[in-house]
Design an enzyme around this catalytic site. Structure first.
Site, mmCIF file in Angstrom:
data_model
loop_
_atom_site.group_PDB
_atom_site.id
_atom_site.type_symbol
_atom_site.label_atom_id
_atom_site.label_comp_id
_atom_site.label_asym_id
_atom_site.label_seq_id
_atom_site.Cartn_x
_atom_site.Cartn_y
_atom_site.Cartn_z
ATOM 1 C CD GLU A 273 -1.319 -5.871 5.084
ATOM 2 O OE1 GLU A 273 -1.537 -4.683 5.379
ATOM 3 O OE2 GLU A 273 -1.387 -6.314 3.923
ATOM 4 C CB CYS B 245 -0.994 -0.034 1.148
ATOM 5 S SG CYS B 245 -2.394 1.098 0.892
ATOM 6 C CG HIS C 218 -3.976 -3.514 2.863
ATOM 7 N ND1 HIS C 218 -2.912 -3.043 3.605
ATOM 8 C CD2 HIS C 218 -4.542 -2.429 2.279
ATOM 9 C CE1 HIS C 218 -2.844 -1.732 3.492
ATOM 10 N NE2 HIS C 218 -3.817 -1.337 2.684
#
Length: 230
Positions: free
Chosen positions: A173, A87, A171
């Site tokens: 994660e 990001c 994202h």
């Protein structure tokens, strides 16, 4: 083994599922508001991970440490140090490699697919059209010489590879606990009304059970490059 440096920009935007998948020591630093941060030398690191944040990637006046992060990222690519940038991290990586930041070019918040357009050993673990979590309003161009890996209509550069560095605008994660934290954090959810928050939460319950294990495989592949550097 030398540690992986994780650069964070907000307390709620940590490495999430990346850190445990690396199987390597991790050193977390937050330096964005330090004018002259003392970052580790590249020869002391086995890799670099750069996380997200709400600030603009070129806001050096408000956050002078961003300039030092960009310098470190440029040097890491030159030195063939493994880099994973997510990001804001991808935007910093793109700027470090000469690309341009595009502010407020199309907000994407919530779960949606990305089209994977090229093979990559790390990103490939997510599949050819994975549904991932988006949370951004800025984007970055493709650096000269980099390979475009993924795209959406709103954000043409969703992922790219530049030598040892992988940038991801989305994202992977995030797990359920991290998503709940984001939805409860004012800086993250201020622009969402109650119905939109519930849609994101429900979509997380649908997509994260598939996305999280795929992302962990991707991060483990990145971890292999980190351990190879030693």
């Amino acid at each position: 083994m030398r540690p992986v440096l994780v650069l964070t920009h907000a307390p709620h935007e940590g490495p999430g599922r990346i850190a445990p998948a690396l199987d390597a020591p991790v050193q977390v630093r937050t330096v964005l508001d330090v004018a002259d941060p003392r970052l580790p030398a590249l020869d002391a690191l086995s890799g670099i991970v750069v996380m997200g944040g709400q600030m603009d990637a070129d806001d050096d006046r408000g956050h002078p440490g961003l300039a030092a992060e960009r310098r470190l990222l440029a040097a890491a690519v030159d030195a063939d140090v493994p880099v994973l940038a997510v990001c804001l991290g991808m935007q910093l990586l793109g700027l470090a490699l000469g690309a341009h930041l595009h502010r407020r070019t199309g907000t994407e918040i919530g779960f949606g697919p990305v089209d994977v357009v090229a093979d990559d050993p790390v990103l490939g673990a997510l599949g050819v059209r994975p549904t991932v979590l988006h949370w951004h309003s800025d984007s970055v161009g493709l650096p000269v010489g980099a390979t475009l890996l993924a795209s959406t209509a709103a954000t043409p550069v969703q992922a790219f590879r530049a030598g040892s560095a992988l940038g991801l605008q989305f994202h992977p994660e995030v797990d359920v606990g991290m998503l709940d934290l984001w939805l409860a954090t004012r800086d993250m959810a201020d622009d969402l009304d109650a119905d939109e928050i519930e849609v994101v939460r429900a979509d997380g319950a649908t997509h994260l059970p598939t996305l999280v294990p795929a992302a962990e495989k991707a991060f483990a592949t990145f971890g292999e490059s980190v351990r190879a550097r030693g």
